[in-house]
Design a protein around this motif. Structure first.
Motif, PDB file in Angstrom:
ATOM      1  N   THR A 183       0.843  -1.188   0.000  1.00  0.00           N
ATOM      2  CA  THR A 183       0.000   0.000   0.000  1.00  0.00           C
ATOM      3  C   THR A 183       0.883   1.245   0.000  1.00  0.00           C
ATOM      4  OG1 THR A 183      -1.694  -1.160   1.255  1.00  0.00           O
ATOM      5  CG2 THR A 183      -1.808   1.238   1.265  1.00  0.00           C
ATOM      6  N   ALA A 184       0.513   2.226  -0.807  1.00  0.00           N
ATOM      7  CA  ALA A 184       1.229   3.500  -0.856  1.00  0.00           C
ATOM      8  C   ALA A 184       0.381   4.587  -0.223  1.00  0.00           C
ATOM      9  CB  ALA A 184       1.548   3.874  -2.301  1.00  0.00           C
ATOM     10  N   VAL A 185       1.053   5.521   0.427  1.00  0.00           N
ATOM     11  CA  VAL A 185       0.412   6.712   0.982  1.00  0.00           C
ATOM     12  C   VAL A 185       1.087   7.901   0.324  1.00  0.00           C
ATOM     13  CG1 VAL A 185       0.012   8.064   3.068  1.00  0.00           C
ATOM     14  CG2 VAL A 185      -0.011   5.587   3.186  1.00  0.00           C
ATOM     15  N   ILE A 186       0.297   8.745  -0.313  1.00  0.00           N
ATOM     16  CA  ILE A 186       0.832   9.928  -0.970  1.00  0.00           C
ATOM     17  C   ILE A 186       0.506  11.145  -0.112  1.00  0.00           C
ATOM     18  CG2 ILE A 186       0.839  11.315  -3.080  1.00  0.00           C
ATOM     19  CD1 ILE A 186       1.855   8.381  -3.389  1.00  0.00           C
ATOM     20  N   LEU A 187       1.560  11.880   0.242  1.00  0.00           N
ATOM     21  CA  LEU A 187       1.407  13.076   1.071  1.00  0.00           C
ATOM     22  C   LEU A 187       1.973  14.286   0.336  1.00  0.00           C
ATOM     23  CD1 LEU A 187       2.806  11.578   4.393  1.00  0.00           C
ATOM     24  CD2 LEU A 187       0.403  11.934   3.844  1.00  0.00           C
ATOM     25  N   ARG A 188       1.370  15.425   0.567  1.00  0.00           N
ATOM     26  CA  ARG A 188       1.919  16.706   0.125  1.00  0.00           C
ATOM     27  C   ARG A 188       2.047  17.531   1.391  1.00  0.00           C
ATOM     28  NH1 ARG A 188       3.254  14.203  -3.434  1.00  0.00           N
ATOM     29  NH2 ARG A 188       2.479  14.170  -5.556  1.00  0.00           N
ATOM     30  N   GLY A 189       3.267  17.635   1.879  1.00  0.00           N
ATOM     31  CA  GLY A 189       3.459  18.238   3.189  1.00  0.00           C
ATOM     32  C   GLY A 189       2.860  17.307   4.227  1.00  0.00           C
ATOM     33  N   GLU A 190       1.917  17.812   5.004  1.00  0.00           N
ATOM     34  CA  GLU A 190       1.235  16.981   5.995  1.00  0.00           C
ATOM     35  C   GLU A 190      -0.170  16.625   5.552  1.00  0.00           C
ATOM     36  OE1 GLU A 190       1.464  18.440   9.979  1.00  0.00           O
ATOM     37  OE2 GLU A 190       3.553  19.017   9.760  1.00  0.00           O
ATOM     38  N   THR A 191      -0.491  16.885   4.276  1.00  0.00           N
ATOM     39  CA  THR A 191      -1.827  16.623   3.747  1.00  0.00           C
ATOM     40  C   THR A 191      -1.863  15.275   3.043  1.00  0.00           C
ATOM     41  OG1 THR A 191      -2.184  18.984   3.422  1.00  0.00           O
ATOM     42  CG2 THR A 191      -3.653  17.491   2.242  1.00  0.00           C
ATOM     43  N   LEU A 192      -2.815  14.434   3.429  1.00  0.00           N
ATOM     44  CA  LEU A 192      -3.007  13.145   2.786  1.00  0.00           C
ATOM     45  C   LEU A 192      -3.659  13.363   1.433  1.00  0.00           C
ATOM     46  CD1 LEU A 192      -3.080  10.022   2.857  1.00  0.00           C
ATOM     47  CD2 LEU A 192      -5.323  10.234   3.933  1.00  0.00           C
ATOM     48  N   VAL A 193      -3.012  12.884   0.376  1.00  0.00           N
ATOM     49  CA  VAL A 193      -3.533  13.028  -0.975  1.00  0.00           C
ATOM     50  C   VAL A 193      -4.244  11.760  -1.410  1.00  0.00           C
ATOM     51  CG1 VAL A 193      -2.918  13.427  -3.403  1.00  0.00           C
ATOM     52  CG2 VAL A 193      -1.746  14.699  -1.584  1.00  0.00           C
ATOM     53  N   SER A 194      -3.606  10.596  -1.177  1.00  0.00           N
ATOM     54  CA  SER A 194      -4.196   9.343  -1.637  1.00  0.00           C
ATOM     55  C   SER A 194      -3.584   8.152  -0.911  1.00  0.00           C
ATOM     56  CB  SER A 194      -3.957   9.197  -3.148  1.00  0.00           C
ATOM     57  OG  SER A 194      -4.607   8.064  -3.655  1.00  0.00           O
ATOM     58  N   VAL A 195      -4.357   7.074  -0.845  1.00  0.00           N
ATOM     59  CA  VAL A 195      -3.894   5.788  -0.320  1.00  0.00           C
ATOM     60  C   VAL A 195      -4.373   4.731  -1.296  1.00  0.00           C
ATOM     61  CG1 VAL A 195      -4.000   4.148   1.588  1.00  0.00           C
ATOM     62  CG2 VAL A 195      -4.132   6.600   2.054  1.00  0.00           C
ATOM     63  N   PHE A 196      -3.454   3.869  -1.790  1.00  0.00           N
ATOM     64  CA  PHE A 196      -3.839   2.869  -2.776  1.00  0.00           C
ATOM     65  C   PHE A 196      -2.846   1.724  -2.810  1.00  0.00           C
ATOM     66  CE2 PHE A 196      -1.210   6.070  -4.724  1.00  0.00           C
ATOM     67  CZ  PHE A 196      -0.306   5.359  -5.515  1.00  0.00           C
ATOM     68  N   ARG A 197      -3.281   0.600  -3.378  1.00  0.00           N
ATOM     69  CA  ARG A 197      -2.394  -0.542  -3.620  1.00  0.00           C
ATOM     70  C   ARG A 197      -1.552  -0.230  -4.850  1.00  0.00           C
ATOM     71  NH1 ARG A 197      -2.109  -4.453   0.351  1.00  0.00           N
ATOM     72  NH2 ARG A 197      -4.159  -4.632   1.292  1.00  0.00           N
ATOM     73  N   VAL A 198      -0.271  -0.457  -4.738  1.00  0.00           N
ATOM     74  CA  VAL A 198       0.617  -0.164  -5.860  1.00  0.00           C
ATOM     75  C   VAL A 198       0.820  -1.399  -6.731  1.00  0.00           C
ATOM     76  CG1 VAL A 198       1.873   1.709  -4.755  1.00  0.00           C
ATOM     77  CG2 VAL A 198       2.678  -0.606  -4.459  1.00  0.00           C
ATOM     78  N   THR A 199       0.962  -1.160  -8.009  1.00  0.00           N
ATOM     79  CA  THR A 199       1.351  -2.223  -8.926  1.00  0.00           C
ATOM     80  C   THR A 199       2.875  -2.363  -8.856  1.00  0.00           C
ATOM     81  OG1 THR A 199       1.673  -0.724 -10.801  1.00  0.00           O
ATOM     82  CG2 THR A 199      -0.555  -1.653 -10.493  1.00  0.00           C
TER      83      THR A 199
END
Length: 76
Positions: A48-64
């Motif tokens: 699972t990946a967590v994408i952050l911009r600074g301290e803001t959560l942008v997305s959470v998803f399973r990575v290929t």
């Protein structure tokens, strides 16, 4: 003898007494249950990946495989 890290574990996980701490079998069993639950959660989240911009959560998803490779290239 005892290592400094042993003493840290005893102090952190042992049962507090007026004189210090004692690590009981029930303490070890409680820790074992907590660690088992933690490992199960980590197994579930692997990939699972967590994408952050600074301290803001942008997305959470399973990575290929390709996404994982691309994300890790940036780190290396």
């Amino acid at each position: 003898g005892y290592r400094a890290t042993d003493l840290e574990l005893l102090a952190e996980f042992g049962t507090c007494t007026p004189d210090g701490a004692v690590l009981l079998r029930r303490d070890v069993e409680r820790i074992r249950r907590e660690v088992t639950r933690l490992l199960a959660r980590l197994d579930r989240l692997a990939g699972t990946a967590v994408i952050l911009r600074g301290e803001t959560l942008v997305s959470v998803f399973r990575v290929t495989r390709a996404q994982r490779r691309k994300m890790l290239e940036v780190v290396a």
